[in-house]
Design an enzyme around this catalytic site. Structure first.
Site, PDB file in Angstrom:
ATOM      1  N   SER A   1       0.841  -1.196   0.000  1.00  0.00           N
ATOM      2  CA  SER A   1       0.000   0.000   0.000  1.00  0.00           C
ATOM      3  C   SER A   1       0.882   1.255   0.000  1.00  0.00           C
ATOM      4  O   SER A   1       1.755   1.401  -0.860  1.00  0.00           O
ATOM      5  CB  SER A   1      -0.923  -0.047   1.224  1.00  0.00           C
ATOM      6  OG  SER A   1      -1.906   0.926   1.145  1.00  0.00           O
TER       7      SER A   1
ATOM      8  N   ARG B   1     -11.522   6.481  10.533  1.00  0.00           N
ATOM      9  CA  ARG B   1     -11.080   5.088  10.492  1.00  0.00           C
ATOM     10  C   ARG B   1     -12.154   4.179   9.893  1.00  0.00           C
ATOM     11  O   ARG B   1     -11.856   3.235   9.165  1.00  0.00           O
ATOM     12  CB  ARG B   1     -10.729   4.639  11.918  1.00  0.00           C
ATOM     13  CG  ARG B   1     -10.393   3.177  12.069  1.00  0.00           C
ATOM     14  CD  ARG B   1      -9.169   2.812  11.261  1.00  0.00           C
ATOM     15  NE  ARG B   1      -8.755   1.436  11.557  1.00  0.00           N
ATOM     16  CZ  ARG B   1      -7.823   0.791  10.898  1.00  0.00           C
ATOM     17  NH1 ARG B   1      -7.199   1.379   9.900  1.00  0.00           N
ATOM     18  NH2 ARG B   1      -7.490  -0.435  11.226  1.00  0.00           N
TER      19      ARG B   1
ATOM     20  N   ASP C   1      -8.952  -6.299  -4.451  1.00  0.00           N
ATOM     21  CA  ASP C   1      -8.536  -5.008  -3.892  1.00  0.00           C
ATOM     22  C   ASP C   1      -9.103  -3.903  -4.780  1.00  0.00           C
ATOM     23  O   ASP C   1      -8.677  -3.744  -5.913  1.00  0.00           O
ATOM     24  CB  ASP C   1      -7.001  -4.943  -3.840  1.00  0.00           C
ATOM     25  CG  ASP C   1      -6.481  -3.647  -3.219  1.00  0.00           C
ATOM     26  OD1 ASP C   1      -7.288  -2.745  -2.922  1.00  0.00           O
ATOM     27  OD2 ASP C   1      -5.253  -3.562  -3.025  1.00  0.00           O
TER      28      ASP C   1
ATOM     29  N   HIS D   1      -8.067  -5.089  -0.101  1.00  0.00           N
ATOM     30  CA  HIS D   1      -6.769  -4.446   0.123  1.00  0.00           C
ATOM     31  C   HIS D   1      -6.023  -5.084   1.300  1.00  0.00           C
ATOM     32  O   HIS D   1      -4.806  -5.209   1.284  1.00  0.00           O
ATOM     33  CB  HIS D   1      -7.000  -2.955   0.376  1.00  0.00           C
ATOM     34  CG  HIS D   1      -5.751  -2.136   0.410  1.00  0.00           C
ATOM     35  ND1 HIS D   1      -4.896  -2.055  -0.664  1.00  0.00           N
ATOM     36  CD2 HIS D   1      -5.204  -1.352   1.375  1.00  0.00           C
ATOM     37  CE1 HIS D   1      -3.882  -1.253  -0.352  1.00  0.00           C
ATOM     38  NE2 HIS D   1      -4.040  -0.830   0.879  1.00  0.00           N
ATOM     39  N   ASP D   2      -6.776  -5.484   2.316  1.00  0.00           N
ATOM     40  CA  ASP D   2      -6.198  -6.106   3.509  1.00  0.00           C
ATOM     41  C   ASP D   2      -5.395  -7.365   3.199  1.00  0.00           C
ATOM     42  O   ASP D   2      -4.578  -7.797   4.022  1.00  0.00           O
ATOM     43  CB  ASP D   2      -7.316  -6.491   4.484  1.00  0.00           C
ATOM     44  CG  ASP D   2      -7.306  -5.596   5.708  1.00  0.00           C
ATOM     45  OD1 ASP D   2      -6.410  -4.743   5.803  1.00  0.00           O
ATOM     46  OD2 ASP D   2      -8.188  -5.764   6.561  1.00  0.00           O
TER      47      ASP D   2
END
Lengths: 203, 405
Positions: free
Chosen positions: B169, B239, B338, B371-372
């Site tokens: 990232s 967040r 992602d 994405h994680d």
């Protein structure tokens, strides 16, 4: 030693394809498998190579070999590559399983100055014999039953040469094989596998 | 700010700790007096950086690997923090003895970037001139500034050339930037789940997050420290927004679906605005947890650094031209689900490298976790990383032999 070994373990069509590649040139190998050809070319001819491969396992093999590989489905086309970006592009024993045959051939001559393809020869005489006996051929080079084959665009040498003529490709060289042995005469019937080197330009 | 969370609080991050851990690790602090000139034109006069190292630097100093962190992670990449046995490094499944980045072979460095809030100088640090926290006065830092700061740490540690600089990232952007700005110091650049620049949509999500923080009444123009408060609600919402972009649609569907948190009798809705669905509860929990340990000004700074990263800006948008100075061998990895930094963004980088005839390998991992996924232990992903680092290690051995003979 190691280069001799890799030469020996390389399929016959790949050995011939390797001979067609110039030293220190750039090579794109479409459907590069475990990277055997590119690894061999890197060792023996110092080429700058990159492969395209979809399978996770084969991509991993390429990385293990130190062969540069791009994970991508060839059916998505070669948009990743610029015009004439490579000296040579190779498509070995993959053409017959591609959906967009014409598209990939045109793309090959777009991205490289010279193109090399190899494919199983459907014109191999036992195939005709098998069909006369009422059965789809199943042979060493095409070991699949009709209901379970990835080969959807099979052709003969003459078929391929007609398509090449339609696209104005200039065929520079042809090599034909039967069970790892080169076939020099009556290749249309006697060979199980053919490799062609061609360009887009008329010479 | 003692505890360092695993980067995205990934649910599986704790599974791989039992074996192959680097063990208990201690944070080291480096003080720098030499001013750091910043891309913005400002200068960071003096600063401290928190770092961790694992493994041993070899005699040739050729086996160093720099791990760059993303938005909310830190220098604590692997192992167990000495002061907190629950605090396991954010990339512990990747880095350790026998792991893909093998600390028996490589000397691995994690650095908390300046502007962050895990021990390095940032907006929450005391500004020497005033004796008060920097707050809003802390300069905006960029990816390029971080690379320069990291290079100074490398100098101190005696590392001239990194065997690899890697990150996921925002960390991948730093790996990319290293290869372009200090090409002679990077042998391999490993860029995971990254992008050559943020899209308008990416920036939009960042802006929503920043507005949530800035419009919180407790933000006080960034000088909330003086008021003894924290813009907790704003940071929490920021967040939550970010977290949505880390997960895939499928992943959320599978984890939460439309499951109700505490349905009324007979499974009925409450017809109100409290937590109705599981996904709401999850996001609120993540937001609240995050707001207790992360600094709001750091969140603003790092999201801005993400927005500003665009190396091709210098070359009229021509990424290939921007990448031209790089001499590293590149590994790029993306994940099919992602949508924050989609595979197409990694392919842009690959395409640019190919245009330059630069060596690149690209793996597109079919993984469900969005994405994680870059933080998770996926066999195909880790297989490729392991194989790539094995090749780097083999190169070191060969180099070593040549040096000795």
């Amino acid at each position: 030693m190691s280069s001799q070994f890799s030469q020996m373990s390389l399929r016959a069509d790949l050995v011939r394809i390797a001979q067609w590649v110039r030293p220190d040139s750039s090579v794109l190998d479409l459907g590069c498998g475990d990277g055997a050809l590119l690894g061999h070319l890197k060792q023996t001819k110092g080429i700058r190579g990159v492969g395209v491969e979809i399978s996770d396992a084969r991509v991993l093999s390429c990385v293990q070999r130190g062969v540069h590989v791009i994970q991508q489905n060839l059916e998505d086309g070669l948009a990743m590559f610029d015009d004439q970006q490579f000296d040579t592009v190779v498509l070995s024993q993959t053409l017959q399983s591609m959906h967009r045959t014409e598209h990939i051939l045109r793309e090959m001559v777009r991205v490289a100055r010279e193109a090399i393809v190899s494919f199983p020869n459907f014109g191999y005489w036992p195939h005709g014999w098998s069909i006369l006996r009422g059965r789809m051929p199943v042979t060493g080079q095409m070991p699949y039953d009709w209901y379970d084959t990835p080969n959807i665009h099979l052709c003969t040498l003459k078929d391929f040469e007609r398509l090449a003529a339609k696209f104005d490709f200039t065929i520079l060289e042809r090599a034909t094989f039967n069970d790892e042995q080169e076939v020099k005469s009556l290749a249309g019937w006697r060979s199980t596998l053919a490799a062609y080197r061609f360009t887009a330009a008329q010479s | 700010m003692k505890t360092t969370p695993s980067a995205q609080d990934a649910p599986h991050a704790l599974t791989a700790v039992a074996h192959g851990s680097v063990g208990v690790v201690h944070t080291q602090y480096m003080h720098f007096d030499e001013p750091l000139p910043l891309v913005s034109g400002q200068t960071l006069e003096a600063y401290d950086l928190a770092i961790e190292t694992y493994g041993t630097l070899n005699a040739q100093a050729s086996n160093a690997v720099l791990i760059c962190h993303a938005l909310n992670a830190s220098h604590h990449v692997a192992g167990v923090a000495a002061d907190n046995p629950d605090d396991i490094g954010w990339w512990d499944n990747m880095v350790g003895p026998g792991k893909p980045v093998d600390t028996d072979i490589f000397f691995v460095i994690g650095i908390n970037n300046p502007g962050s809030c895990f021990g390095s100088t940032g907006p929450a640090s005391i500004r020497p001139e005033t004796g008060k926290p920097w707050g809003a006065a802390f300069p905006v830092l960029t990816v390029e500034d971080w690379v320069q700061a990291q290079a100074r740490v490398a100098d101190r540690l005696g590392v001239k050339t990194f065997a690899a600089v890697m990150g996921g990232s925002l960390g991948g952007m730093q790996a990319l930037s290293w290869a372009m700005t200090l090409p002679e110091r990077v042998a391999h650049s490993v860029v995971v789940a990254s992008t050559p620049r943020l899209s308008a949509q990416n920036i939009a999500f960042n802006e929503v997050a920043r507005r949530a923080i800035i419009t919180d009444p407790e933000f006080h123009g960034g000088d909330y420290y003086a008021h003894g408060v924290v813009p907790r609600n704003g940071l929490s919402v920021a967040r939550m927004v970010g977290h949505i972009t880390y997960l895939s649609d499928d992943d959320m569907a599978e984890k939460f679906g439309r499951t109700q948190r505490a349905p009324a009798a007979g499974g009925a809705y409450h017809y109100g605005y409290g937590v109705e669905f599981e996904v709401e509860s999850y996001l609120r929990y993540q937001g609240e947890k995050f707001s207790k340990y992360f600094d709001a000004n750091t969140y603003l700074l790092i999201t801005r650094a993400l927005d500003y990263f665009d190396p091709a800006r210098e070359t009229e948008g021509d990424l290939a031209r921007a990448l031209k100075p790089a001499t590293a061998d590149f590994l790029l990895v993306s994940f099919t689900t992602d949508w924050r930094f989609a595979p197409a963004r990694s392919r842009e980088i690959v395409r640019a490298l190919l245009q330059n005839g630069q060596p690149a390998t690209y793996a597109e991992i079919d993984a469900p976790h969005g994405h994680d996924a870059f933080l998770l232990d996926d066999a195909r992903y880790h297989g490729v990383m392991r194989a790539y680092f094995s090749r780097i290690a083999a190169g070191l051995t060969q180099l070593n032999r040549e040096v000795q003979s």
